[in-house]
Enzyme design. Structure first.
Site, PDB file in Angstrom:
ATOM      1  N   TRP A  15       0.831  -1.212   0.000  1.00  0.00           N
ATOM      2  CA  TRP A  15       0.000   0.000   0.000  1.00  0.00           C
ATOM      3  C   TRP A  15       0.862   1.258   0.000  1.00  0.00           C
ATOM      4  CZ3 TRP A  15      -3.830   1.929  -2.010  1.00  0.00           C
ATOM      5  CH2 TRP A  15      -4.700   2.847  -1.436  1.00  0.00           C
ATOM      6  N   GLY A  16       1.943   1.242   0.765  1.00  0.00           N
ATOM      7  CA  GLY A  16       2.842   2.399   0.778  1.00  0.00           C
ATOM      8  C   GLY A  16       3.425   2.658  -0.608  1.00  0.00           C
ATOM      9  N   ARG A  25      12.271   0.117   6.108  1.00  0.00           N
ATOM     10  CA  ARG A  25      13.151  -0.039   7.279  1.00  0.00           C
ATOM     11  C   ARG A  25      14.456  -0.757   6.964  1.00  0.00           C
ATOM     12  NH1 ARG A  25      10.144  -4.789  10.802  1.00  0.00           N
ATOM     13  NH2 ARG A  25       9.394  -5.985   9.018  1.00  0.00           N
ATOM     14  N   SER A  37      -9.734  -0.008  -1.915  1.00  0.00           N
ATOM     15  CA  SER A  37      -8.556   0.342  -2.727  1.00  0.00           C
ATOM     16  C   SER A  37      -7.503  -0.735  -2.619  1.00  0.00           C
ATOM     17  CB  SER A  37      -7.988   1.670  -2.219  1.00  0.00           C
ATOM     18  OG  SER A  37      -7.811   1.628  -0.809  1.00  0.00           O
ATOM     19  N   ALA A  54      -4.067  -2.202  -3.391  1.00  0.00           N
ATOM     20  CA  ALA A  54      -2.822  -1.539  -3.776  1.00  0.00           C
ATOM     21  C   ALA A  54      -2.535  -1.734  -5.266  1.00  0.00           C
ATOM     22  CB  ALA A  54      -1.669  -2.094  -2.928  1.00  0.00           C
ATOM     23  N   LYS A  63     -14.083  -4.051   8.468  1.00  0.00           N
ATOM     24  CA  LYS A  63     -14.293  -4.757   7.194  1.00  0.00           C
ATOM     25  C   LYS A  63     -13.271  -5.874   6.985  1.00  0.00           C
ATOM     26  CE  LYS A  63     -10.753  -3.255   4.621  1.00  0.00           C
ATOM     27  NZ  LYS A  63      -9.871  -4.035   3.757  1.00  0.00           N
ATOM     28  N   ASP A  98     -15.780  -0.460   1.303  1.00  0.00           N
ATOM     29  CA  ASP A  98     -14.605  -1.315   1.499  1.00  0.00           C
ATOM     30  C   ASP A  98     -15.022  -2.729   1.906  1.00  0.00           C
ATOM     31  OD1 ASP A  98     -11.927  -1.842   1.431  1.00  0.00           O
ATOM     32  OD2 ASP A  98     -11.382  -0.544   3.113  1.00  0.00           O
ATOM     33  N   THR A 127     -13.753  -5.960  -0.089  1.00  0.00           N
ATOM     34  CA  THR A 127     -12.873  -6.915   0.577  1.00  0.00           C
ATOM     35  C   THR A 127     -13.564  -8.264   0.788  1.00  0.00           C
ATOM     36  OG1 THR A 127     -11.977  -4.975   1.689  1.00  0.00           O
ATOM     37  CG2 THR A 127     -11.182  -7.064   2.452  1.00  0.00           C
ATOM     38  N   SER A 170      -8.248  -9.936  -1.995  1.00  0.00           N
ATOM     39  CA  SER A 170      -8.123  -9.538  -0.588  1.00  0.00           C
ATOM     40  C   SER A 170      -7.401 -10.614   0.210  1.00  0.00           C
ATOM     41  CB  SER A 170      -9.514  -9.314   0.015  1.00  0.00           C
ATOM     42  OG  SER A 170      -9.458  -9.456   1.430  1.00  0.00           O
ATOM     43  N   ASN A 216      -7.548 -10.780   3.438  1.00  0.00           N
ATOM     44  CA  ASN A 216      -8.466 -11.199   4.503  1.00  0.00           C
ATOM     45  C   ASN A 216      -9.491 -12.204   3.988  1.00  0.00           C
ATOM     46  OD1 ASN A 216      -7.771  -9.535   7.007  1.00  0.00           O
ATOM     47  ND2 ASN A 216      -7.712  -8.024   5.363  1.00  0.00           N
TER      48      ASN A 216
HETATM   49  N1  LIG Z   1      -2.511  -3.751   0.482  1.00  0.00           N
HETATM   50  C1  LIG Z   1      -3.594  -3.041   0.276  1.00  0.00           C
HETATM   51  O1  LIG Z   1      -4.236  -3.176  -0.791  1.00  0.00           O
HETATM   52  C2  LIG Z   1      -4.069  -2.058   1.293  1.00  0.00           C
HETATM   53  C3  LIG Z   1      -3.572  -2.063   2.595  1.00  0.00           C
HETATM   54  N2  LIG Z   1      -4.055  -1.153   3.492  1.00  0.00           N
HETATM   55  C4  LIG Z   1      -3.543  -1.117   4.861  1.00  0.00           C
HETATM   56  O2  LIG Z   1      -2.210  -0.619   4.839  1.00  0.00           O
HETATM   57  C5  LIG Z   1      -1.470  -1.160   5.947  1.00  0.00           C
HETATM   58  C6  LIG Z   1      -0.171  -1.748   5.412  1.00  0.00           C
HETATM   59  O3  LIG Z   1      -0.532  -2.791   4.526  1.00  0.00           O
HETATM   60  P1  LIG Z   1       0.367  -3.272   3.306  1.00  0.00           P
HETATM   61  O4  LIG Z   1       1.211  -2.203   2.770  1.00  0.00           O
HETATM   62  O5  LIG Z   1      -0.524  -3.957   2.367  1.00  0.00           O
HETATM   63  O6  LIG Z   1       1.266  -4.361   4.060  1.00  0.00           O
HETATM   64  P2  LIG Z   1       2.578  -5.078   3.579  1.00  0.00           P
HETATM   65  O7  LIG Z   1       2.652  -6.334   4.350  1.00  0.00           O
HETATM   66  O8  LIG Z   1       2.637  -5.132   2.099  1.00  0.00           O
HETATM   67  O9  LIG Z   1       3.721  -4.072   4.058  1.00  0.00           O
HETATM   68  C7  LIG Z   1       3.895  -3.657   5.369  1.00  0.00           C
HETATM   69  C8  LIG Z   1       5.127  -2.767   5.416  1.00  0.00           C
HETATM   70  O10 LIG Z   1       5.325  -2.354   6.764  1.00  0.00           O
HETATM   71  C9  LIG Z   1       6.673  -2.621   7.119  1.00  0.00           C
HETATM   72  N3  LIG Z   1       6.789  -2.972   8.527  1.00  0.00           N
HETATM   73  C10 LIG Z   1       6.300  -4.065   9.141  1.00  0.00           C
HETATM   74  N4  LIG Z   1       6.619  -4.030  10.427  1.00  0.00           N
HETATM   75  C11 LIG Z   1       7.341  -2.908  10.626  1.00  0.00           C
HETATM   76  C12 LIG Z   1       7.981  -2.336  11.746  1.00  0.00           C
HETATM   77  N5  LIG Z   1       7.917  -2.907  12.947  1.00  0.00           N
HETATM   78  N6  LIG Z   1       8.658  -1.194  11.564  1.00  0.00           N
HETATM   79  C13 LIG Z   1       8.712  -0.608  10.354  1.00  0.00           C
HETATM   80  N7  LIG Z   1       8.121  -1.102   9.267  1.00  0.00           N
HETATM   81  C14 LIG Z   1       7.453  -2.246   9.403  1.00  0.00           C
HETATM   82  C15 LIG Z   1       7.108  -3.792   6.267  1.00  0.00           C
HETATM   83  O11 LIG Z   1       8.516  -3.773   6.153  1.00  0.00           O
HETATM   84  P3  LIG Z   1       9.331  -4.991   5.539  1.00  0.00           P
HETATM   85  O12 LIG Z   1       9.038  -4.969   4.058  1.00  0.00           O
HETATM   86  O13 LIG Z   1      10.723  -4.643   5.879  1.00  0.00           O
HETATM   87  O14 LIG Z   1       8.821  -6.230   6.223  1.00  0.00           O
HETATM   88  C16 LIG Z   1       6.383  -3.487   4.967  1.00  0.00           C
HETATM   89  O15 LIG Z   1       7.149  -2.633   4.169  1.00  0.00           O
HETATM   90  C17 LIG Z   1      -2.399  -2.177   6.626  1.00  0.00           C
HETATM   91  O16 LIG Z   1      -3.002  -1.600   7.755  1.00  0.00           O
HETATM   92  C18 LIG Z   1      -3.432  -2.477   5.559  1.00  0.00           C
HETATM   93  O17 LIG Z   1      -4.688  -2.860   6.103  1.00  0.00           O
HETATM   94  C19 LIG Z   1      -4.995  -0.237   3.147  1.00  0.00           C
HETATM   95  C20 LIG Z   1      -5.502  -0.194   1.888  1.00  0.00           C
HETATM   96  C21 LIG Z   1      -5.087  -1.109   0.863  1.00  0.00           C
HETATM   97  O1  LIG Z   2      -7.880  -2.745   2.434  1.00  0.00           O
HETATM   98  C1  LIG Z   2      -7.857  -3.291   1.365  1.00  0.00           C
HETATM   99  C2  LIG Z   2      -8.688  -2.884   0.230  1.00  0.00           C
HETATM  100  O2  LIG Z   2      -9.403  -1.718   0.511  1.00  0.00           O
HETATM  101  C3  LIG Z   2      -6.969  -4.469   1.181  1.00  0.00           C
HETATM  102  O3  LIG Z   2      -7.607  -5.580   1.692  1.00  0.00           O
HETATM  103  P1  LIG Z   2      -6.773  -6.850   2.176  1.00  0.00           P
HETATM  104  O4  LIG Z   2      -5.851  -6.357   3.270  1.00  0.00           O
HETATM  105  O5  LIG Z   2      -7.807  -7.816   2.664  1.00  0.00           O
HETATM  106  O6  LIG Z   2      -6.024  -7.378   0.994  1.00  0.00           O
END
Ligand SMILES: NC(=O)C1=CN([C@@H]2O[C@H](COP(=O)(O)OP(=O)(O)OC[C@H]3O[C@@H](n4cnc5c(N)ncnc54)[C@H](OP(=O)(O)O)[C@@H]3O)[C@@H](O)[C@H]2O)C=CC1
Ligand SMILES: O=C(CO)COP(=O)(O)O
Length: 323
Positions: free
Chosen positions: A11-12, A32, A135, A137, A188, A241, A245, A251, A253
């Site tokens: 997502w980032g 990190r 959304s 990613a 959700k 959402d 999801t 997803s 989840n």
């Molecule tokens: N994926 C999606 O489609 C969406 C996700 N979200 C939300 O976004 C959030 C992140 O999800 P997502 O990006 O998908 O997750 P990922 O698992 O893809 O990535 C998580 C990131 O967080 C980093 N991380 C984990 N633990 C730590 C820590 N202790 N300190 C610093 N960094 C850390 C990981 O680093 P490393 O790579 O080094 O392990 C990784 O880069 C969640 O809350 C999710 O629900 C919201 C909308 C959409």
């Molecule tokens: O938050 C999300 C879509 O809005 C991503 O869902 P998942 O974490 O279940 O893949």
């Protein structure tokens, strides 16, 4: 307006692409692990988390947190259970004018805090907002049309973040109901596990729809207790959402639920619903709200009951009026 993204997961990375396109500015994507970030910078793709998607030319992968110091918007996009630690680490670097935005969906274990409260406690006095909505990613990174909620009690902050993220395909809608937006995102994920489990067990599309609708009723009761606005829960960050999801194998989840329902080993990927469910149920209990579906998900994930027994338990509950 420069945007910095903290957390180089799926997502980032997608949001960094959006911000670079929207602002035309260099956008640090801060992870990190320096070695991993150097690889992403070299390959111009985040192969581990968001494979086959090229990084926007304006995205600058780095492990150097000081690159966020002059950003007007800082997006926090890490798993909810790590948000406090990561926000505390960057606290001294964030300028007082910056808006810090949570992109996390969940409830913190132990404190039962929603992500915006975690930010408030870790970054006291900062300007805060929360981004949530349907959304994936990958969809966002591919430039497919997406609409999300950008919530903040600070309307000027919300407007600033929306401007820094809006593109022709990514549409952040402003809201002042941060509690409603945060609750929708947390609930959700849990409800998507329930929907997946029902689908995986082969109980039929009608049962999945019942699970989603009764799950939405749980969210509504919790939202009412916490002062969320019903229209937020029925909007992008709630029902929107949940529909996304709870109906797609994209997803993590829903996929976890599917595996549980089929009796298969769970996929080895972060499912925020699994990390959040106990805290969500505890938060509801603290406010005198019953969440039978979420409680059943917690019981199944803890290995205390099977999916079959959990469904039987829900079916045995006394019938009430629909709300
Ligand atoms: N994926 C999606 O489609 C969406 C996700 N979200 C939300 O976004 C959030 C992140 O999800 P997502 O990006 O998908 O997750 P990922 O698992 O893809 O990535 C998580 C990131 O967080 C980093 N991380 C984990 N633990 C730590 C820590 N202790 N300190 C610093 N960094 C850390 C990981 O680093 P490393 O790579 O080094 O392990 C990784 O880069 C969640 O809350 C999710 O629900 C919201 C909308 C959409
Ligand atoms: O938050 C999300 C879509 O809005 C991503 O869902 P998942 O974490 O279940 O893949």
């Amino acid at each position: 307006m420069k945007v910095a993204v903290v957390g180089a997961g799926a997502w980032g990375t997608a949001l960094a692409n959006v911000a670079a396109e929207a602002t035309g500015e260099l956008t640090p994507l801060i992870g990190r692990d320096p070695g991993r970030m150097a690889e992403i910078a070299r390959d111009r793709t985040n192969a581990a988390r968001l494979p086959n998607i090229p990084l926007h030319k304006g995205v600058y992968p780095t492990a150097d947190k000081t690159t966020l110091a002059d950003a007007g918007v800082v997006l926090m996009v890490v798993p909810t259970q790590t948000l406090r630690a990561v926000a505390t680490e960057i606290a001294a670097l964030v300028s007082p004018e910056s808006v810090v935005v949570s992109g996390c969906k969940g409830v913190e274990k132990g404190t039962l805090a929603l992500p915006h409260i975690v930010l408030e406690e870790a970054l006291p006095g900062s300007r805060r907002a929360l981004l949530s909505g349907p959304s994936f990613a990958e969809d966002v990174a591919l430039g497919l049309p997406t609409a999300v909620t950008l919530a903040s009690a600070d309307e000027a902050a919300a407007a600033l973040v929306c401007e820094a993220l809006a593109t022709r395909s990514f549409r952040p809608y402003r809201s002042t109901d941060i509690v409603g937006a945060a609750l929708g995102g947390a609930a959700k994920n849990v409800l998507a596990i329930a929907a997946g489990a029902v689908a995986g067990r082969g109980l039929g599309a009608s049962a999945v729809a019942a699970m989603v609708a009764r799950g939405f009723a749980e969210l509504g009761r919790l939202g009412l207790a916490l002062g969320a606005r019903p229209e937020t829960l029925a909007g992008l960050s709630g029902l929107g959402d949940l529909v996304l999801t709870a109906s797609s194998t994209q997803s993590r989840n829903f996929s976890l639920g599917l595996a549980l329902g089929r009796g298969e080993p769970p996929p080895n990927k972060l499912a925020e619903g699994a990390a959040t469910v106990e805290a969500l149920v505890a938060l509801a209990a603290e406010h005198g709200v019953e969440m039978p579906i979420s409680t059943a998900v917690a019981e199944v994930l803890a290995g205390r009951v099977s999916v079959g027994a959990a469904v039987a338990g829900l079916l045995a509950r006394p019938l009430k009026s629909e709300i």
